[in-house]
Scaffold this motif. Structure first.
Motif, short mmCIF file in Angstrom:
data_model
loop_
_atom_site.label_atom_id
_atom_site.label_comp_id
_atom_site.label_asym_id
_atom_site.label_seq_id
_atom_site.Cartn_x
_atom_site.Cartn_y
_atom_site.Cartn_z
N HIS A 193 0.87 -1.18 0.00
CA HIS A 193 0.00 0.00 0.00
C HIS A 193 0.91 1.22 0.00
O HIS A 193 1.32 1.72 1.05
N LEU A 194 1.22 1.72 -1.17
CA LEU A 194 2.27 2.72 -1.37
C LEU A 194 1.88 4.08 -0.81
O LEU A 194 0.79 4.59 -1.08
N TYR A 195 2.80 4.68 -0.06
CA TYR A 195 2.61 6.00 0.55
C TYR A 195 1.35 6.04 1.42
O TYR A 195 0.77 7.12 1.61
N GLY A 196 0.92 4.88 1.91
CA GLY A 196 -0.27 4.81 2.75
C GLY A 196 -1.56 4.66 1.99
O GLY A 196 -2.64 4.58 2.59
N MET A 197 -1.49 4.58 0.66
CA MET A 197 -2.68 4.49 -0.18
C MET A 197 -3.14 3.04 -0.31
O MET A 197 -2.37 2.19 -0.74
N PRO A 198 -4.40 2.74 0.04
CA PRO A 198 -4.89 1.38 -0.14
C PRO A 198 -4.84 0.95 -1.61
O PRO A 198 -5.20 1.72 -2.51
N ALA A 199 -4.36 -0.25 -1.83
CA ALA A 199 -4.41 -0.84 -3.16
C ALA A 199 -5.86 -1.18 -3.50
O ALA A 199 -6.76 -1.04 -2.67
N LYS A 200 -6.10 -1.64 -4.72
CA LYS A 200 -7.43 -2.13 -5.10
C LYS A 200 -7.55 -3.55 -4.55
O LYS A 200 -7.45 -4.54 -5.25
N VAL A 201 -7.78 -3.59 -3.24
CA VAL A 201 -7.66 -4.83 -2.47
C VAL A 201 -8.58 -5.92 -3.00
O VAL A 201 -8.15 -7.07 -3.20
N GLN A 202 -9.84 -5.60 -3.19
CA GLN A 202 -10.79 -6.63 -3.61
C GLN A 202 -10.39 -7.26 -4.93
O GLN A 202 -10.41 -8.50 -5.08
N ASP B 72 2.17 -5.76 2.75
CA ASP B 72 3.17 -4.79 3.18
C ASP B 72 2.46 -3.45 3.41
O ASP B 72 2.31 -2.65 2.49
N ALA B 73 2.04 -3.25 4.66
CA ALA B 73 1.40 -1.99 5.05
C ALA B 73 2.37 -1.14 5.85
O ALA B 73 1.97 -0.40 6.75
N ALA B 74 3.66 -1.24 5.49
CA ALA B 74 4.71 -0.51 6.22
C ALA B 74 4.41 0.98 6.30
O ALA B 74 4.70 1.63 7.31
N GLU B 75 3.82 1.53 5.23
CA GLU B 75 3.54 2.96 5.16
C GLU B 75 2.08 3.27 5.45
O GLU B 75 1.66 4.44 5.34
N ALA B 76 1.29 2.27 5.82
CA ALA B 76 -0.16 2.42 5.77
C ALA B 76 -0.87 2.18 7.10
O ALA B 76 -2.08 1.94 7.10
N LEU B 77 -0.17 2.27 8.22
CA LEU B 77 -0.87 2.14 9.50
C LEU B 77 -1.88 3.29 9.62
O LEU B 77 -1.53 4.46 9.46
N GLY B 78 -3.11 2.95 9.91
CA GLY B 78 -4.16 3.96 10.01
C GLY B 78 -4.99 4.09 8.74
O GLY B 78 -6.03 4.76 8.75
N SER B 79 -4.56 3.48 7.65
CA SER B 79 -5.36 3.47 6.42
C SER B 79 -6.36 2.32 6.46
O SER B 79 -6.13 1.30 7.13
N ARG B 80 -7.45 2.48 5.70
CA ARG B 80 -8.51 1.47 5.73
C ARG B 80 -9.05 1.19 4.33
O ARG B 80 -8.94 2.03 3.43
N GLN C 294 2.95 6.66 21.11
CA GLN C 294 2.57 7.07 19.76
C GLN C 294 1.19 6.53 19.37
O GLN C 294 0.43 7.22 18.69
N MET C 295 0.88 5.32 19.81
CA MET C 295 -0.42 4.73 19.48
C MET C 295 -1.57 5.59 20.01
O MET C 295 -2.64 5.68 19.39
N GLU C 296 -1.36 6.25 21.13
CA GLU C 296 -2.39 7.11 21.71
C GLU C 296 -2.67 8.33 20.83
O GLU C 296 -3.71 8.97 20.97
N LEU C 297 -1.73 8.64 19.94
CA LEU C 297 -1.84 9.83 19.09
C LEU C 297 -2.14 9.50 17.63
O LEU C 297 -2.28 10.41 16.81
N LEU C 298 -2.23 8.23 17.30
CA LEU C 298 -2.26 7.82 15.90
C LEU C 298 -3.42 8.42 15.12
O LEU C 298 -3.23 8.94 14.01
N GLU C 299 -4.62 8.36 15.66
CA GLU C 299 -5.77 8.89 14.93
C GLU C 299 -5.61 10.39 14.66
O GLU C 299 -5.97 10.88 13.57
#
Length: 385
Positions: free
Chosen positions: A140-149, A165-173, A251-256
């Protein structure tokens, strides 16, 4: 003004609060400074709670997590692993660690992630050659969700397991579900430039309890249950320290809030740079996708301007503003010159025409105005030139 007269604006610096100190002080007071302890256990619980994953193993890096994840999927010498070409080298290096070979696939132009059509083409061709891929690494490049389905429909059809590989995508949905939880194994990075940082670190998540236990075993040098040091399997020194896990808990407390801020920065750029000729704020969220907007990226249209991304980067640098080229596709890297590649024109054009702008969640309005002013000052349409 000279560049040194300005404070440095970094691309994506760490953004710490005060919460982290509470966990660090507690670890030091209790003498928990090893790769074990309450912060480590708590950080893993926090990640599971946030993502909905069944199990988490906190590690020294996202690269280590990919390495262990591929091993869990049974990747070994001589196997082939599908991988997007448009990604950081750390995505593909662990394939080689295991004696396997990467098979690169082009991006699609909307999200910039792996193209489902090219993916199908690659799988069918490798199978025809008698080399069915062992796994797919879905980035998921630069945090952008791929076309998962669409991607998962292809991999399910051919029964190919997915490492996400969601290395850049924590918090993305995607469709409300956190990224990193769609594959058999998911991976996050907590490097210093990520949306959540432990200065250095990563995590592996999975719903398979046996796999989580195995990953934890491998990550602690694969020590057999004996009163002495006995080893029947190869292991690694991959466990995150209790100190760094304390930073992660804070950091997790601040993620959103950090995700909200990065999305606001992306929107600010979109509004305030919309009049710049030839420049587009890029990467489109797929239907059902919500990006953390880890980095805001732009594309310069060479048909409309002679200004290149490198000229823009150097101009920003002269104003003490850090920006960065998009990832150079892996099939163009000398390291992987012999690897198979399916497609290539999309990611090559993105690399040629794109740039990452400063996106740190601590950016101020004054910082953003300075970046915008410097950007507008250098880009000219061909008509104006």
């Amino acid at each position: 003004m000279r560049s040194q007269d300005y404070d440095r604006i970094f691309l994506s610096p760490p953004h710490l609060g005060r919460h982290e100190l509470n966990y660090l002080h507690k670890a030091i007071e209790d003498n928990w400074v090893a790769p074990a302890g309450p912060n480590l256990d708590g950080f893993e619980r926090d990640i599971c709670e946030f993502t909905g994953a069944g199990h988490c193993v906190a590690l020294t890096s996202g690269t280590a997590a990919i390495h262990l994840g591929l091993r869990l999927l049974g990747v070994g010498p001589g196997d082939e692993v599908l991988c997007p070409s448009f990604t950081f080298v750390a995505t593909a290096n662990p394939i080689v660690y295991l004696g396997a070979k990467p098979v690169f696939v082009d991006s699609e132009a909307d999200t910039w992630n792996i193209c489902p059509q090219r993916l199908r083409e690659a799988i069918e061709d490798r199978i025809q050659q008698g080399r069915k891929p062992k796994a797919l690494i879905l980035v998921h490049l630069y945090g952008m969700p791929a076309k998962v389905q669409e991607v998962l429909e292809v991999t399910a059809e051919f029964e190919i397991p997915v490492l996400e590989d969601a290395a850049e995508a924590l918090g993305s949905r995607y469709n409300g579900q956190p990224l990193g939880t769609f594959g058999a194994v998911g991976v996050f990075s907590f490097n210093g430039n990520k949306i959540l940082t432990t200065s250095g670190g990563g995590a592996l998540v999975t719903n398979n309890s046996e796999w989580a236990q195995k990953a934890r075993f491998w990550a602690t040098q694969a020590k057999d249950p004996a009163p002495y040091y006995q080893h029947s399997d190869i292991g690694y020194n991959y466990r995150l320290s209790n100190l760094l896990a304390g930073i992660g808990r804070g950091q997790m407390e601040l993620l959103e809030d950090r995700v909200k801020k990065r999305r606001e920065i992306h929107q600010w750029y979109k509004i305030n740079l919309q009049t710049v000729p030839s420049l587009t704020i890029s990467q489109t969220e797929p239907t059902g996708g919500r990006s953390n907007r880890w980095l805001t990226t732009v594309i310069l249209d060479p048909i409309q301007t002679d200004t290149t991304p490198e000229q823009l980067r150097l101009h920003l640098e002269s104003h003490n503003i850090e920006s960065r080229p998009l990832w150079k596709p892996l099939h163009l890297q000398p390291l992987f010159a012999a690897a198979p590649m399916y497609g290539g024109s999309v990611c090559e054009e993105l690399f040629t025409n794109g740039l990452c702008l400063p996106s740190g969640s601590a950016l101020t309005e004054a910082d953003l105005n300075r970046i915008a002013a410097a950007t507008k000052a250098v880009i000219r349409s061909k008509e104006a030139q």
